[in-house]
Design a protein around this motif. Structure first.
Motif, short mmCIF file in Angstrom:
data_model
loop_
_atom_site.label_atom_id
_atom_site.label_comp_id
_atom_site.label_asym_id
_atom_site.label_seq_id
_atom_site.Cartn_x
_atom_site.Cartn_y
_atom_site.Cartn_z
N TYR A 97 0.99 -1.20 0.18
CA TYR A 97 -0.01 0.02 0.06
C TYR A 97 0.97 1.51 0.01
O TYR A 97 0.59 2.07 -1.00
CB TYR A 97 -0.87 -0.19 1.31
N ILE A 98 1.82 1.35 0.96
CA ILE A 98 2.64 2.42 0.94
C ILE A 98 3.72 2.61 -0.37
O ILE A 98 3.71 3.80 -0.61
CB ILE A 98 3.86 2.45 2.06
N SER A 99 4.26 1.69 -0.80
CA SER A 99 4.89 1.76 -2.19
C SER A 99 3.98 2.00 -3.23
O SER A 99 4.32 2.82 -3.94
CB SER A 99 5.23 0.21 -2.61
N ASP A 100 2.73 1.49 -3.56
CA ASP A 100 1.90 1.68 -4.43
C ASP A 100 1.07 3.16 -4.58
O ASP A 100 0.82 3.57 -5.71
CB ASP A 100 0.90 0.59 -4.71
N LEU A 101 0.74 3.60 -3.13
CA LEU A 101 -0.08 4.70 -3.04
C LEU A 101 0.26 6.02 -4.18
O LEU A 101 -0.51 6.59 -4.61
CB LEU A 101 -0.24 5.18 -1.58
N PRO A 102 1.69 6.41 -3.96
CA PRO A 102 1.96 7.52 -4.80
C PRO A 102 1.84 7.32 -6.40
O PRO A 102 2.09 8.26 -7.03
CB PRO A 102 3.63 7.55 -4.47
N GLU A 103 1.53 6.09 -6.71
CA GLU A 103 1.13 5.82 -8.11
C GLU A 103 0.02 6.42 -8.76
O GLU A 103 -0.26 6.43 -9.84
CB GLU A 103 1.51 4.23 -8.50
N ASN A 104 -0.77 6.47 -7.81
CA ASN A 104 -2.34 7.23 -8.01
C ASN A 104 -2.09 8.63 -7.60
O ASN A 104 -1.69 8.97 -6.31
CB ASN A 104 -3.36 6.60 -7.27
N ASN A 105 -2.45 9.59 -8.55
CA ASN A 105 -2.17 11.01 -8.60
C ASN A 105 -3.36 11.95 -8.67
O ASN A 105 -2.91 13.00 -9.34
CB ASN A 105 -0.91 11.17 -9.11
N HIS A 106 -4.54 11.45 -8.26
CA HIS A 106 -5.73 12.39 -8.35
C HIS A 106 -5.46 13.67 -7.51
O HIS A 106 -5.30 13.31 -5.96
CB HIS A 106 -6.99 11.73 -8.09
N LEU A 107 -5.65 15.04 -7.90
CA LEU A 107 -5.71 16.03 -6.94
C LEU A 107 -7.05 16.69 -7.06
O LEU A 107 -7.99 16.26 -7.86
CB LEU A 107 -4.79 17.09 -7.81
N PHE A 108 -7.10 17.49 -5.82
CA PHE A 108 -8.46 18.04 -5.87
C PHE A 108 -8.96 18.98 -7.19
O PHE A 108 -8.06 19.60 -7.66
CB PHE A 108 -8.65 18.86 -4.57
N GLU A 109 -10.10 19.01 -7.49
CA GLU A 109 -10.38 20.10 -8.61
C GLU A 109 -9.80 21.29 -8.25
O GLU A 109 -10.11 22.11 -7.13
CB GLU A 109 -11.98 19.98 -8.82
N GLY A 110 -9.22 21.83 -9.24
CA GLY A 110 -8.84 23.35 -9.31
C GLY A 110 -7.25 23.45 -8.60
O GLY A 110 -6.59 24.62 -8.46
N THR A 111 -6.61 22.46 -8.14
CA THR A 111 -5.26 22.44 -7.60
C THR A 111 -4.13 23.20 -8.46
O THR A 111 -3.63 24.13 -8.13
CB THR A 111 -4.70 20.98 -7.45
N PHE A 112 -4.18 22.78 -9.66
CA PHE A 112 -3.02 23.40 -10.85
C PHE A 112 -3.55 25.05 -10.98
O PHE A 112 -2.59 25.91 -10.98
CB PHE A 112 -3.02 22.50 -11.98
N GLU A 113 -5.02 25.20 -11.03
CA GLU A 113 -5.27 26.54 -11.16
C GLU A 113 -4.98 27.67 -10.29
O GLU A 113 -4.39 28.46 -10.42
CB GLU A 113 -6.64 26.48 -11.50
N ILE A 114 -5.25 26.86 -8.83
CA ILE A 114 -4.85 27.84 -7.63
C ILE A 114 -3.23 28.07 -7.44
O ILE A 114 -2.98 28.95 -7.17
CB ILE A 114 -5.67 27.34 -6.46
N LEU A 115 -2.79 26.84 -7.85
CA LEU A 115 -1.20 27.07 -7.42
C LEU A 115 -0.72 27.80 -8.67
O LEU A 115 0.16 28.76 -8.18
CB LEU A 115 -0.67 25.66 -7.65
N ASP A 116 -1.18 27.86 -9.89
CA ASP A 116 -0.64 28.86 -10.77
C ASP A 116 -1.14 30.20 -10.37
O ASP A 116 0.00 31.23 -10.78
CB ASP A 116 -1.20 28.52 -12.33
N TYR A 117 -2.33 30.34 -9.87
CA TYR A 117 -2.40 31.70 -9.49
C TYR A 117 -1.75 32.19 -8.44
O TYR A 117 -1.16 33.50 -8.32
CB TYR A 117 -4.05 31.79 -9.27
N LEU A 118 -1.59 31.58 -7.31
CA LEU A 118 -0.90 31.94 -5.94
C LEU A 118 0.77 32.05 -6.09
O LEU A 118 1.41 32.86 -5.66
CB LEU A 118 -1.22 30.87 -4.89
N HIS A 119 0.99 31.14 -7.33
CA HIS A 119 2.69 31.00 -7.35
C HIS A 119 3.10 32.38 -7.78
O HIS A 119 4.30 32.81 -7.53
CB HIS A 119 3.02 30.01 -8.28
#
Length: 229
Positions: free
Chosen positions: A97-119
């Protein structure tokens, strides 16, 4: 109303940017379908989620160890399903579980947009209680590592949120001032109250509209952060 004094924005990772519940369920589904196909994944997750939360709360306050957390949350979940499984197999699943967990990478809706904005306007950072090796893999695999100037985890700091010392460690690493910093996270106790106690401002990420004190600043969607930052 926008906060004009903030210079440094600290995010929690799991349940705030990285969709832990979705990624965790996908990981368990893959593991259990291969090795324990009679277990219905929805039934397992229904038992596992509250048990995992309870185990994490004990871990936050050093009432159980890292190893006990990994074992107990699975053992208690299988027990709740009346499913017979050996300790050896539980340990194997825990490792997978610990090994495989980072292979799934769903982010919350709006993550990239808000990070682009704040960055563009702020220094961005992460403070996480998760296990260091796993958290770095999640951040890298999800392709959000480039947004953050610093990443503080509880193993580096030697304490976990809500302990004020982890916030002080993160501020020092970021060369930030608490008076001009804000913490954003999904846990009222660890992220919000922990940050407030340490002298930072805080915003509660509350996508499920959980009950919260009226004086707490909160958003239900990441893009609502634009109203404050």
């Amino acid at each position: 109303m926008k906060n004009t004094i903030i210079k440094d924005v600290f995010f929690d990772l799991d349940h705030t940017l990285w969709d832990f519940d979705k990624n965790s369920e996908l990981t368990f589904e893959s593991i259990l379908n291969k090795k324990h196909p009679t277990i219905k994944i929805k039934a397992f997750i229904e038992k596992y989620v509250p048990i995992n939360q309870a185990c994490w709360k004990l871990y936050l306050y050093d009432k159980i160890t890292h190893q006990e957390l990994r074992y107990n949350r699975l053992k208690h979940s299988f027990d709740a399903l009346n499913y017979t499984i050996s300790d050896e197999e539980i340990e194997t699943i825990a490792q997978e579980y610990i090994s495989d967990l980072p292979e799934n990478n769903h982010l919350f809706e709006g993550t990239f947009e808000i990070l682009d904005y704040l960055h563009k306007e702020y220094n961005l950072h992460i403070i996480t209680n998760g296990f260091a090796d796993v958290q770095f893999k999640k951040i890298n695999n999800a392709k959000i590592n480039g947004y953050f100037k610093t990443i503080t985890n509880s193993e580096m700091a030697g304490v976990k949120k809500p302990n004020s010392l982890i916030f002080e460690y993160a501020l020092d690493l970021a060369k930030a001032q608490k008076e001009t910093s804000v913490m954003i996270g999904d846990c009222l106790e660890a992220d919000v109250q922990g940050a407030l106690n340490a002298g930072l401002q805080a915003i509660y990420f509350n996508p499920n509209n959980e009950e919260a004190p009226e004086n707490i600043v909160q958003v239900t969607h990441l893009l609502q952060l634009k109203n404050y930052l």
